[in-house]
Write a protein that holds these residues in place. Sequence first.
Motif, PDB file in Angstrom:
ATOM      1  N   VAL A  67      -2.945   4.951   1.233  1.00 34.62           N
ATOM      2  CA  VAL A  67      -1.920   5.978   1.434  1.00 34.62           C
ATOM      3  C   VAL A  67      -0.540   5.325   1.367  1.00 34.62           C
ATOM      4  O   VAL A  67      -0.381   4.151   1.680  1.00 34.62           O
ATOM      5  CB  VAL A  67      -2.080   6.729   2.771  1.00 34.62           C
ATOM      6  CG1 VAL A  67      -3.314   7.604   2.771  1.00 34.62           C
ATOM      7  CG2 VAL A  67      -2.095   5.786   3.947  1.00 34.62           C
ATOM      8  N   THR A  68       0.432   6.129   0.963  1.00 32.01           N
ATOM      9  CA  THR A  68       1.814   5.679   0.895  1.00 32.01           C
ATOM     10  C   THR A  68       2.613   6.395   1.973  1.00 32.01           C
ATOM     11  O   THR A  68       2.427   7.592   2.184  1.00 32.01           O
ATOM     12  CB  THR A  68       2.408   5.969  -0.494  1.00 32.01           C
ATOM     13  OG1 THR A  68       1.609   5.304  -1.480  1.00 32.01           O
ATOM     14  CG2 THR A  68       3.834   5.483  -0.601  1.00 32.01           C
ATOM     15  N   VAL A  69       3.494   5.649   2.647  1.00 32.62           N
ATOM     16  CA  VAL A  69       4.312   6.215   3.709  1.00 32.62           C
ATOM     17  C   VAL A  69       5.789   6.170   3.358  1.00 32.62           C
ATOM     18  O   VAL A  69       6.221   5.367   2.533  1.00 32.62           O
ATOM     19  CB  VAL A  69       4.094   5.471   5.050  1.00 32.62           C
ATOM     20  CG1 VAL A  69       2.676   5.635   5.545  1.00 32.62           C
ATOM     21  CG2 VAL A  69       4.466   4.003   4.940  1.00 32.62           C
ATOM     22  N   GLY A  70       6.516   7.046   4.012  1.00 30.14           N
ATOM     23  CA  GLY A  70       7.968   7.049   3.925  1.00 30.14           C
ATOM     24  C   GLY A  70       8.521   7.460   5.274  1.00 30.14           C
ATOM     25  O   GLY A  70       7.814   8.081   6.079  1.00 30.14           O
ATOM     26  N   TYR A  71       9.766   7.118   5.537  1.00 27.96           N
ATOM     27  CA  TYR A  71      10.375   7.433   6.829  1.00 27.96           C
ATOM     28  C   TYR A  71      11.886   7.409   6.699  1.00 27.96           C
ATOM     29  O   TYR A  71      12.439   6.874   5.740  1.00 27.96           O
ATOM     30  CB  TYR A  71       9.935   6.430   7.905  1.00 27.96           C
ATOM     31  CG  TYR A  71      10.110   4.995   7.476  1.00 27.96           C
ATOM     32  CD1 TYR A  71      11.336   4.350   7.620  1.00 27.96           C
ATOM     33  CD2 TYR A  71       9.071   4.307   6.883  1.00 27.96           C
ATOM     34  CE1 TYR A  71      11.502   3.050   7.191  1.00 27.96           C
ATOM     35  CE2 TYR A  71       9.224   3.007   6.452  1.00 27.96           C
ATOM     36  CZ  TYR A  71      10.445   2.379   6.604  1.00 27.96           C
ATOM     37  OH  TYR A  71      10.610   1.092   6.171  1.00 27.96           O
ATOM     38  N   GLY A  72      12.535   8.006   7.665  1.00 27.36           N
ATOM     39  CA  GLY A  72      13.985   7.977   7.732  1.00 27.36           C
ATOM     40  C   GLY A  72      14.453   8.465   9.084  1.00 27.36           C
ATOM     41  O   GLY A  72      13.786   9.284   9.727  1.00 27.36           O
ATOM     42  N   LEU A  73      15.583   7.945   9.530  1.00 29.51           N
ATOM     43  CA  LEU A  73      16.177   8.335  10.797  1.00 29.51           C
ATOM     44  C   LEU A  73      17.614   8.775  10.573  1.00 29.51           C
ATOM     45  O   LEU A  73      18.271   8.298   9.639  1.00 29.51           O
ATOM     46  CB  LEU A  73      16.196   7.155  11.781  1.00 29.51           C
ATOM     47  CG  LEU A  73      14.865   6.604  12.261  1.00 29.51           C
ATOM     48  CD1 LEU A  73      15.108   5.368  13.124  1.00 29.51           C
ATOM     49  CD2 LEU A  73      14.097   7.653  13.048  1.00 29.51           C
ATOM     50  N   VAL A  74      18.110   9.635  11.445  1.00 33.63           N
ATOM     51  CA  VAL A  74      19.523   9.998  11.404  1.00 33.63           C
ATOM     52  C   VAL A  74      20.335   8.744  11.742  1.00 33.63           C
ATOM     53  O   VAL A  74      19.845   7.854  12.463  1.00 33.63           O
ATOM     54  CB  VAL A  74      19.853  11.158  12.371  1.00 33.63           C
ATOM     55  CG1 VAL A  74      19.090  12.419  11.987  1.00 33.63           C
ATOM     56  CG2 VAL A  74      19.591  10.788  13.813  1.00 33.63           C
TER      57      VAL A  74
END
Length: 169
Positions: A94-101
């Motif tokens: 599986v491939t993941v992605g993320y981000g925060l303010v």
Amino acid sequence: MTDAKIIETARLRLHPLTVEEARRIVEASPSSGDRWAEGYPADGDARSARGFLDGVAERGDPGAYRPYPIRLLADGTTIGGIGFHGPPDADGVVTVGYGLVPGARGQGYASEALRALIARAREAGATAVRGDADLDNVASHRVMEAAGMAYEGEDEAVRNYRVVLADTP
């Protein structure tokens, strides 16, 4: 496939994105019960929510392999998102992605969330988790390394990381 469930860490709650929440994110239109930090949803959150909606329409509910808004455990404020780009491939990867303010960056939240999501992938039967970040996004490289992902190489645009969870069949 294992059902989606809330994931909690010491400081965070990763809530399985629902269709209704995804619509609100795409429309940038919070309900009265939503607590969104300044800057949420970002463009990446909207793209992820749109991809989730498209995937549900095409393949049905993705179970564990979905986006998860990242909420502060203390007050429920949504400070970003993390999730899978889709179900595992034929090899179980599986491939993941993320981000925060911006206001939530630099506090270890992304690494904490990514470690929890990797554990969720293992629990749901994935064999490996991969991710990538732009070459100049050193902070994201550090997030993946802090979460136990190993550098695999790079091309002209991105650095690639992976953590192996189980032997491939």
